[in-house]
Design a protein around this motif. Structure first.
Motif, short mmCIF file in Angstrom:
data_model
loop_
_atom_site.label_atom_id
_atom_site.label_comp_id
_atom_site.label_asym_id
_atom_site.label_seq_id
_atom_site.Cartn_x
_atom_site.Cartn_y
_atom_site.Cartn_z
N PHE A 32 0.86 -1.18 0.00
CA PHE A 32 0.00 0.00 0.00
C PHE A 32 0.90 1.23 0.00
CE2 PHE A 32 -2.32 3.41 2.17
CZ PHE A 32 -3.47 3.47 1.38
N ILE A 33 0.75 2.08 -1.02
CA ILE A 33 1.56 3.29 -1.17
C ILE A 33 0.71 4.47 -0.74
CG2 ILE A 33 2.90 4.69 -2.77
CD1 ILE A 33 3.33 2.20 -4.45
N GLY A 34 1.06 5.06 0.39
CA GLY A 34 0.17 6.02 1.04
C GLY A 34 0.21 7.43 0.47
N ASN A 35 1.17 7.74 -0.41
CA ASN A 35 1.29 9.10 -0.91
C ASN A 35 1.71 9.10 -2.38
OD1 ASN A 35 2.50 8.93 2.06
ND2 ASN A 35 1.31 10.82 1.88
N THR A 36 1.16 10.02 -3.14
CA THR A 36 1.40 10.08 -4.58
C THR A 36 2.88 10.26 -4.91
OG1 THR A 36 -0.77 11.06 -4.82
CG2 THR A 36 0.72 11.27 -6.69
N SER A 37 3.60 11.03 -4.10
CA SER A 37 5.01 11.31 -4.40
C SER A 37 5.89 10.06 -4.36
CB SER A 37 5.55 12.35 -3.41
OG SER A 37 5.47 11.87 -2.07
N LEU A 38 5.38 8.97 -3.80
CA LEU A 38 6.15 7.74 -3.71
C LEU A 38 5.97 6.84 -4.92
CD1 LEU A 38 5.35 6.84 0.02
CD2 LEU A 38 7.38 8.00 -0.85
N VAL A 39 4.97 7.12 -5.74
CA VAL A 39 4.60 6.19 -6.81
C VAL A 39 5.69 6.10 -7.88
CG1 VAL A 39 2.93 5.67 -8.63
CG2 VAL A 39 2.14 6.52 -6.40
N VAL A 40 6.14 7.24 -8.40
CA VAL A 40 7.14 7.21 -9.48
C VAL A 40 8.44 6.54 -9.02
CG1 VAL A 40 8.58 8.64 -10.97
CG2 VAL A 40 6.15 9.15 -10.74
N PRO A 41 9.00 6.91 -7.83
CA PRO A 41 10.21 6.19 -7.38
C PRO A 41 9.97 4.68 -7.21
CG PRO A 41 9.90 8.20 -6.11
CD PRO A 41 8.67 8.03 -6.94
N PHE A 42 8.78 4.32 -6.75
CA PHE A 42 8.47 2.90 -6.59
C PHE A 42 8.50 2.18 -7.94
CE2 PHE A 42 5.37 -0.55 -6.78
CZ PHE A 42 5.85 -1.38 -5.77
N ILE A 43 7.83 2.76 -8.94
CA ILE A 43 7.80 2.14 -10.27
C ILE A 43 9.21 2.05 -10.85
CG2 ILE A 43 6.94 2.38 -12.63
CD1 ILE A 43 4.79 1.50 -10.67
N LYS A 61 7.79 -7.52 -11.30
CA LYS A 61 6.59 -7.27 -12.09
C LYS A 61 5.36 -7.15 -11.18
CE LYS A 61 9.05 -7.95 -15.84
NZ LYS A 61 9.50 -6.79 -16.65
N TYR A 62 4.46 -6.25 -11.57
CA TYR A 62 3.18 -6.21 -10.86
C TYR A 62 2.06 -6.50 -11.86
CZ TYR A 62 2.11 -1.51 -12.78
OH TYR A 62 1.83 -0.45 -13.62
N ASP A 67 4.43 -10.29 -9.29
CA ASP A 67 5.29 -10.43 -8.11
C ASP A 67 4.77 -9.66 -6.91
OD1 ASP A 67 7.15 -11.97 -9.60
OD2 ASP A 67 7.97 -10.13 -10.46
N ILE A 68 4.09 -8.56 -7.15
CA ILE A 68 3.54 -7.78 -6.03
C ILE A 68 2.33 -6.99 -6.51
CG2 ILE A 68 5.04 -5.75 -6.44
CD1 ILE A 68 5.18 -5.72 -3.21
N SER A 69 1.29 -6.99 -5.69
CA SER A 69 0.08 -6.21 -5.99
C SER A 69 0.22 -4.82 -5.38
CB SER A 69 -1.15 -6.92 -5.42
OG SER A 69 -1.46 -8.08 -6.17
N ILE A 70 -0.39 -3.82 -6.04
CA ILE A 70 -0.21 -2.43 -5.64
C ILE A 70 -1.57 -1.73 -5.50
CG2 ILE A 70 0.85 -0.21 -6.22
CD1 ILE A 70 2.59 -1.75 -8.25
N ILE A 71 -1.73 -0.97 -4.41
CA ILE A 71 -2.82 -0.01 -4.30
C ILE A 71 -2.21 1.30 -3.79
CG2 ILE A 71 -5.00 0.63 -3.19
CD1 ILE A 71 -5.68 -2.29 -2.91
N TYR A 105 -0.47 3.69 -16.72
CA TYR A 105 0.54 2.67 -16.49
C TYR A 105 0.06 1.34 -17.06
CZ TYR A 105 3.61 5.30 -13.34
OH TYR A 105 4.50 6.20 -12.82
N THR A 106 0.98 0.46 -17.34
CA THR A 106 0.64 -0.88 -17.82
C THR A 106 1.20 -1.90 -16.84
OG1 THR A 106 0.75 -0.11 -20.10
CG2 THR A 106 0.78 -2.49 -19.75
N PRO A 107 0.34 -2.58 -16.06
CA PRO A 107 -1.12 -2.41 -15.98
C PRO A 107 -1.49 -1.14 -15.20
CG PRO A 107 -0.39 -4.57 -15.13
CD PRO A 107 0.82 -3.70 -15.24
#
Length: 672
Positions: free
Chosen positions: A241-252, A261-262, A265-269, A280-282
């Motif tokens: 669970f990624i709690g803040n938008t600013s973390l999404v790009v570094p995570f990807i 792979k998501y 290998d790991i599910s994301i919300i 994004y794909t997916p």
């Protein structure tokens, strides 16, 4: 005529500062405002955009401040735009004031004394006492976009972040995830999101793993370090669970670098929803805030305060009125269920079955033999499964000496298994027709050869009696069908559906049906399930569907466990002239694909990857012949198919180009 550059040069400021002074789009100190205004007045002819402003409708005395933190978040930018539109409709203009830290408190307080300013909307980031200091001498009506701040009288509006986060973590858990990571920029564990995470984990009796929780993340190095720790945990998490938008790009970026792979290998919300999440794909699943609704409600409440439509308790009891907006869970393709075997075991990964060159040579020199007992054949699913098995067996020099078709008859399958055993194969692969009535035969088989099961495990057998049970990830399979049904019904404003499920005690199809039901319950609660019905034989579905539609004529859509019975239901629909009823089902073959391509009843399909399942079956058997341990359950991810991606997914599933008739029908009925 002067230009904006001339104004900026005379005032000794930047062009952007001139723009902000004229348009009142950001806080500028009174000293700079005075310099800019003097520079404008010194010009013989001010720039056109300034003349246009001056000639327009005067808005003096109707200014609203939006006090926002700097740097701006995506949420801040989006809500600012919606606040601007809502204010403009009411005849107010917006003045955006940004702040960095407590040093600006006095400066902002002085600015708020401007008589043009009639109210303020605040997005806090400073400490609560700083906000109190800013507004302590102000009589401005105030709406704050946060939970109440002690000592600050205002109306408060906030998304229910706690409930939204709880829904996300509960979704993970209900889909088989037990190790769920949590990332946040918040520096405290007292936030509503973190509390919701802990509540959901502990309510289900799961362990809260400290190595999976990382808060206070800011710099990319911090984020990468946190992700290093998370993915080095044993076992690694299956969801995050990624709690803040600013973390999404570094995570990807991180998972791309590390070939993670998501959702494989790991599910994301993620918390918050922005247009680019869908690109994004997916596409990424989110907890969505109603940004437009919050903005409009903030403006409405502020207008009511300014126009004295509600009581404002100044100089009396402190007033803190809180409005909560729901945060909704939107599931896209970045999440998948964790398949569990019939004994609750987690699904293994096909990567664990791959063989080295030496192991391939070792197996090949033994000339092993194999046999397959299918529950029934003749469908694309079985043909592709067989191709996948043969592709591996050919490389390993394993001969396939018998393939039988039980025609879904348990007694016939029992006799066929008895005959197969007489051939003394080293490996037997089978999908049971009935877990009870064939149990004794499978028990004998398990003692004579390495037994690999497809989808279901007969009664009396347990891990160790068989090599592995290989299946589609039934949770994902059911979710795909349920999601397709829900999305189609929502898009077409449909309300009533029927669930037509397999009545046999098969662990796989039961898990699939339950997963589909869960999707409707969690994400589409407004959809009414008119009836749950069951079938045992495909040929019975025509009559069952006909009777159900007569009994429930309000039916607008149907869930059906797989494509064979779905084709029977489609015949019933056509026979009753009820082509308005949509069908969503599982498994892809030519006839069901053609029905979709023609724009018929079939709207969404979850397609298994039977070729890959066949490879996993053969590799499981090969590992067993080497004496290597294998996962007792393996679940291969399915693929969601609609008319828009049918031609693209066909080669992935069937390992060949789509038939020309499909291509022609798609082009005719679904032109791009």
């Amino acid at each position: 005529m002067g230009t904006i550059k001339d104004v900026a040069k005379r005032a000794g400021v930047s062009i952007s500062t001139v723009s902000h002074v004229v348009n009142k789009t950001r806080y500028v100190s009174p000293q700079l405002i005075e310099k800019v205004q003097n520079a404008i007045n010194e010009l013989d002819t001010p720039p056109n955009f300034i003349l246009k402003k001056r000639s327009g409708i005067k808005r003096e005395g109707k200014g609203i401040v939006f006090l926002r933190p700097y740097p701006y978040s995506f949420f801040c930018k989006m809500i600012e735009g919606d606040i601007f539109k809502a204010l403009e409709e009411r005849g107010y203009f917006l003045i955006c004031v940004s702040y960095n830290d407590y040093k600006q408190v006095d400066e902002i307080k002085k600015f708020l004394q401007n008589k043009e300013i009639k109210g303020a909307i605040v997005l806090p980031k400073l400490q609560g006492n700083d906000m109190v200091q800013i507004f302590e001498d102000s009589n401005l009506p105030l709406v704050v976009l946060s939970n109440p701040i002690e000592g600050l009288e205002a109306n408060y509006i906030v998304s229910d972040a706690k409930e939204g986060t709880y829904k996300a973590i509960r979704h993970f858990i209900r889909n088989g995830h037990e190790r769920i990571a949590f990332l946040s920029t918040d520096s405290s564990t007292k936030t509503s999101r973190y509390k919701a995470y802990c509540d959901a984990i502990q309510e289900k009796g799961l362990e809260l793993h400290k190595c999976l929780v990382h808060i206070g993340l800011a710099a990319k190095t911090q984020i990468y370090s946190a992700l290093d720790t998370i993915f080095e945990c044993e076992p690694a998490p299956s969801a995050i669970f990624i709690g803040n938008t600013s973390l999404v790009v570094p995570f990807i970026e991180y998972i791309n670098i590390h070939d993670i792979k998501y959702p494989q290998d790991i599910s994301i919300i993620c918390f918050n929803d922005f247009e680019w999440y869908r690109l994004y794909t997916p596409p990424i699943s989110v907890v969505s805030q109603d940004i437009k609704g919050i903005a409009r409600e903030a403006v409405k409440q502020l207008a009511d305060l300014m126009e004295n439509k509600v009581e404002n308790k100044k100089d009396s009891e402190l007033s803190q009125r809180l409005t909560k907006f729901p945060a909704n869970l939107i599931i896209r393709s970045s999440t998948s269920g964790i398949a569990h075997g019939p004994f609750g075991e987690m699904a293994g990964n096909i990567k664990s079955l791959y063989l080295t060159e030496d192991e391939i040579e070792e197996i090949a020199r033994h000339n092993y033999t194999s046999a397959i007992s299918f529950h029934y054949t003749g469908r694309a699913w079985m043909n592709l499964l067989l191709k996948g098995i043969n592709s591996v067996f050919k490389q390993l020099n394993i001969s396939l000496i018998a393939t039988t078709d039980a025609l879904f008859n348990p007694a016939l399958q029992t006799r066929q298994l008895e005959s197969i055993v007489l051939l003394e194969p080293d490996i037997i692969i089978s999908m049971p027709t009935d877990n009870k009535r064939t149990a004794a035969a499978f028990k004998q088989v398990s003692q004579k050869a390495k037994l690999v099961l497809i989808t279901n495990v007969p009664e009396g057998l347990k891990p160790g009696d068989y090599v592995s049970c290989v299946s589609v990830n039934e949770r994902s399979h059911g979710r795909n069908i349920g999601q397709g049904l829900g999305e189609y019904m929502e898009a077409h404003n449909l309300k009533n559906a029927i669930f037509l499920k397999h009545g046999a005690d098969f662990y796989g199809t039961n898990q699939r049906d339950k997963a589909a039901e869960q999707v409707l319950e969690d994400e589409y609660p407004h959809i009414n399930i008119c009836a749950d019905a069951y079938f045992l034989k495909e040929e019975d579905v025509y009559d069952i569907a006909t009777d159900l539609i007569k009994k429930y004529p309000e039916t607008e859509a149907m869930y059906i466990s797989w494509e064979g019975p779905a084709l029977q239901a489609m015949k019933a629909i056509n026979g009753m002239n009820r082509q308005d009823i949509a069908i969503c089902t599982g498994d892809l073959d030519y006839n069901i694909a053609l029905a979709m391509a023609k724009g018929g009843a079939v709207k969404s399909i979850s397609a298994q990857n039977p070729y890959e399942q066949g490879e996993a079956i053969a590799l499981s058997a090969a590992n067993a012949m080497l004496g290597k341990p294998t996962p007792s359950f393996i679940g291969i991810e399915p693929v969601r198919v609609t008319s828009y991606n049918l031609l693209k997914t066909w080669p992935k599933i069937f390992k060949e180009e789509p038939p020309q008739e499909l291509i022609d029908e798609i082009k005719k009925n679904f032109p791009i």
